[in-house]
Design a protein around this motif. Structure first.
Motif, short mmCIF file in Angstrom:
data_model
loop_
_atom_site.label_atom_id
_atom_site.label_comp_id
_atom_site.label_asym_id
_atom_site.label_seq_id
_atom_site.Cartn_x
_atom_site.Cartn_y
_atom_site.Cartn_z
N SER A 47 0.56 -1.31 -0.12
CA SER A 47 0.14 0.05 -0.07
C SER A 47 0.68 1.32 -0.02
N ARG A 48 2.02 0.98 0.62
CA ARG A 48 3.07 2.23 0.47
C ARG A 48 3.22 2.62 -0.75
N LEU A 49 3.62 1.62 -1.57
CA LEU A 49 3.85 2.04 -3.04
C LEU A 49 2.94 2.19 -4.15
N ARG A 50 1.62 1.68 -3.87
CA ARG A 50 0.79 1.83 -4.71
C ARG A 50 0.40 3.21 -5.09
N ALA A 51 0.06 4.18 -3.90
CA ALA A 51 -0.15 5.50 -4.17
C ALA A 51 0.93 6.30 -5.19
N ASP A 52 2.29 5.87 -4.78
CA ASP A 52 3.36 6.56 -5.73
C ASP A 52 3.48 6.10 -7.13
N TYR A 53 3.11 4.73 -7.11
CA TYR A 53 3.47 4.24 -8.68
C TYR A 53 2.36 3.45 -9.11
N PRO A 54 1.19 4.45 -9.42
CA PRO A 54 -0.19 3.77 -9.77
C PRO A 54 -0.07 3.23 -11.19
N ARG A 55 0.99 3.07 -11.92
CA ARG A 55 0.88 2.19 -13.11
C ARG A 55 1.81 1.02 -13.02
N LEU A 56 2.16 0.86 -11.66
CA LEU A 56 3.02 -0.45 -11.34
C LEU A 56 1.84 -1.37 -10.93
N GLY A 57 2.15 -2.63 -11.45
CA GLY A 57 1.33 -3.86 -11.12
C GLY A 57 2.07 -4.21 -9.81
N ILE A 58 1.17 -4.44 -8.64
CA ILE A 58 1.83 -4.80 -7.40
C ILE A 58 1.04 -5.95 -6.81
N ARG A 59 2.14 -7.11 -6.81
CA ARG A 59 1.38 -8.51 -6.79
C ARG A 59 2.09 -9.12 -5.56
N PRO A 60 1.95 -8.68 -4.23
CA PRO A 60 2.41 -9.49 -3.24
C PRO A 60 2.45 -10.97 -3.12
N VAL A 61 3.36 -11.57 -2.76
CA VAL A 61 3.13 -13.20 -2.70
C VAL A 61 3.71 -13.66 -1.13
N VAL A 62 2.63 -14.16 -0.60
CA VAL A 62 2.98 -14.57 0.91
C VAL A 62 3.86 -16.02 0.73
N ALA A 63 4.94 -16.11 0.97
CA ALA A 63 5.75 -17.32 0.93
C ALA A 63 7.06 -17.21 1.86
N ASP A 64 7.58 -18.30 2.36
CA ASP A 64 9.03 -18.43 3.21
C ASP A 64 9.92 -18.28 1.78
N TYR A 65 10.90 -17.39 1.66
CA TYR A 65 11.41 -17.21 0.21
C TYR A 65 12.65 -18.04 0.68
N THR A 66 12.93 -18.53 1.95
CA THR A 66 14.12 -19.44 2.52
C THR A 66 13.71 -20.98 1.85
N ARG A 67 12.57 -21.08 1.49
CA ARG A 67 12.35 -22.48 0.94
C ARG A 67 11.99 -22.52 -0.34
N ALA A 68 11.60 -23.54 -1.20
CA ALA A 68 11.13 -23.54 -2.45
C ALA A 68 9.76 -22.82 -2.57
N PHE A 69 9.28 -22.02 -3.64
CA PHE A 69 8.25 -21.53 -3.68
C PHE A 69 8.07 -21.05 -5.20
N ASP A 70 6.50 -21.05 -5.55
CA ASP A 70 6.42 -20.53 -7.01
C ASP A 70 6.01 -19.22 -6.93
N LEU A 71 6.21 -18.51 -8.12
CA LEU A 71 5.68 -17.21 -8.47
C LEU A 71 4.58 -17.43 -9.55
#
Ligand code: AVI
Length: 321
Positions: free
Chosen positions: A124-148
């Motif tokens: 939400s901090r970035l959305r306001a300042d970069y309105p044309r950027l697709g912001i797509r959070p991924v909840v994952a533990d990046y110390t383990r294998a995960f998919d995007l």
């Protein structure tokens, strides 16, 4: 200085517990006593870490921000236009903003973090300042294998961003595992990564023993967190912050050292500490530029370019896959 070989941080193999209660109970029962540094980052710990990043002795944040600004033009050319930027860990946003401002038409920002709350705030901090950027959070533990999720339409390549020398909180074999996983996720793209360098131990010592005691409070917050969340009875004046550079292992170690012989109760179980016994809370490995480039190459990256400050305190690496 004590050595605690075998102490591990942020596992890639799923061997250590994700849950603070079971991880702390297992770590207090182990010899030597230890707990993963990932448990530093509750709300209090994250706020203390943000303060660490502003300390005069803690050069990594300042130097890395400066490198991002100084080399913005070259970074934009090397990374190219229309990228999907994947950040491992949702940071405070300062560094990724500097990178986004340097890049040409970034298409999407994908912060990956285990904490949904952190992700939500970062997004939400970035959305306001970069309105044309697709912001797509991924909840994952990046110390383990995960998919995007599949890339957004129009994105030319995926570029990873892993600033702050967080890679240093992995043991070298875990760092190699992380880099191998990142190379697979970022196939056809690249990784921009910050790596802290081996230097005069006095400078490292000062960075982890700041004069305002913020790093000490950050370390001791782990015990306060156990008292808050697990009904533990760690006495604040029973333990001291102890951080030192261990040149053979090429890492800064942080410990909480017991100042007296004492018993502590955690979640209904009792643990003994001898006078001087420590709970090992963090390793922060340091590299030479050459060592890090060869680690990245072994993991499947082609190390293309790196930048350091004039005093060679910190390095920023552009690796391609
Ligand atoms: C997050 N990480 C890279 C920091 C470091 O330097 O290892 C955490 C930290 N520990 C003490 N000060 C900062």
């Amino acid at each position: 200085a004590p050595t605690t070989d075998g102490a591990r941080d942020r596992p890639l193999d799923g061997a250590e517990d994700d849950d603070f209660r079971s991880a702390l109970l297992a770590g207090l029962a182990a010899t030597p006593k230890r707990v993963s540094c990932k448990f530093f980052y509750d709300a209090e710990g994250s706020a203390l870490f943000d303060r660490i990043c502003t300390l005069p002795e803690y050069y990594p944040t300042r130097v890395e921000l400066d490198l991002l600004e100084r080399h913005a033009g070259e970074l934009a050319v090397l990374i190219g236009p229309d990228v999907e930027l994947v950040e491992f860990g949702a940071g405070s946003g300062r560094k990724v903003r500097r990178l986004l401002d340097a890049l040409r038409r970034p298409r999407a920002y994908v912060p990956v973090d285990i904490s949904g709350e952190h992700l939500h705030q970062a997004a939400s901090r970035l959305r306001a300042d970069y309105p044309r950027l697709g912001i797509r959070p991924v909840v994952a533990d990046y110390t383990r294998a995960f998919d995007l999720p599949p890339s957004v339409s129009g994105a030319q390549r995926r570029v990873g961003f892993f600033p702050g020398s967080t890679i240093g909180n992995f043991a070298p074999e875990e760092a190699a595992g992380f880099l191998g996983m990142a190379a697979a996720l970022l196939d056809g793209g690249g990784l921009l990564i910050g790596v802290d360098l081996i230097k005069d131990p006095a400078l490292l010592h000062a960075a982890y023993n700041d004069s305002q005691g913020v790093t000490a409070a950050f370390n001791k917050n782990l015990l306060a967190r156990a008292n808050r969340e697990l009904g533990a009875d760690f006495a604040d004046d029973g333990f001291a912050h102890y951080a030192f550079y261990q040149p053979l292992a090429r890492r800064v170690e942080m410990h909480l050292v017991s100042l007296v012989a004492q018993r502590v109760r955690v979640a209904g179980r009792e643990f003994r500490f001898a006078t001087g016994e420590t709970l090992h809370t963090e390793n922060s490995y340091k590299y030479t530029v050459e060592e890090f480039r060869s680690l990245a190459a072994q993991a499947g990256f082609v190390p293309r370019r790196y930048w350091t400050d004039a005093a060679r305190l910190f390095s920023l690496h552009w690796l391609e896959v």
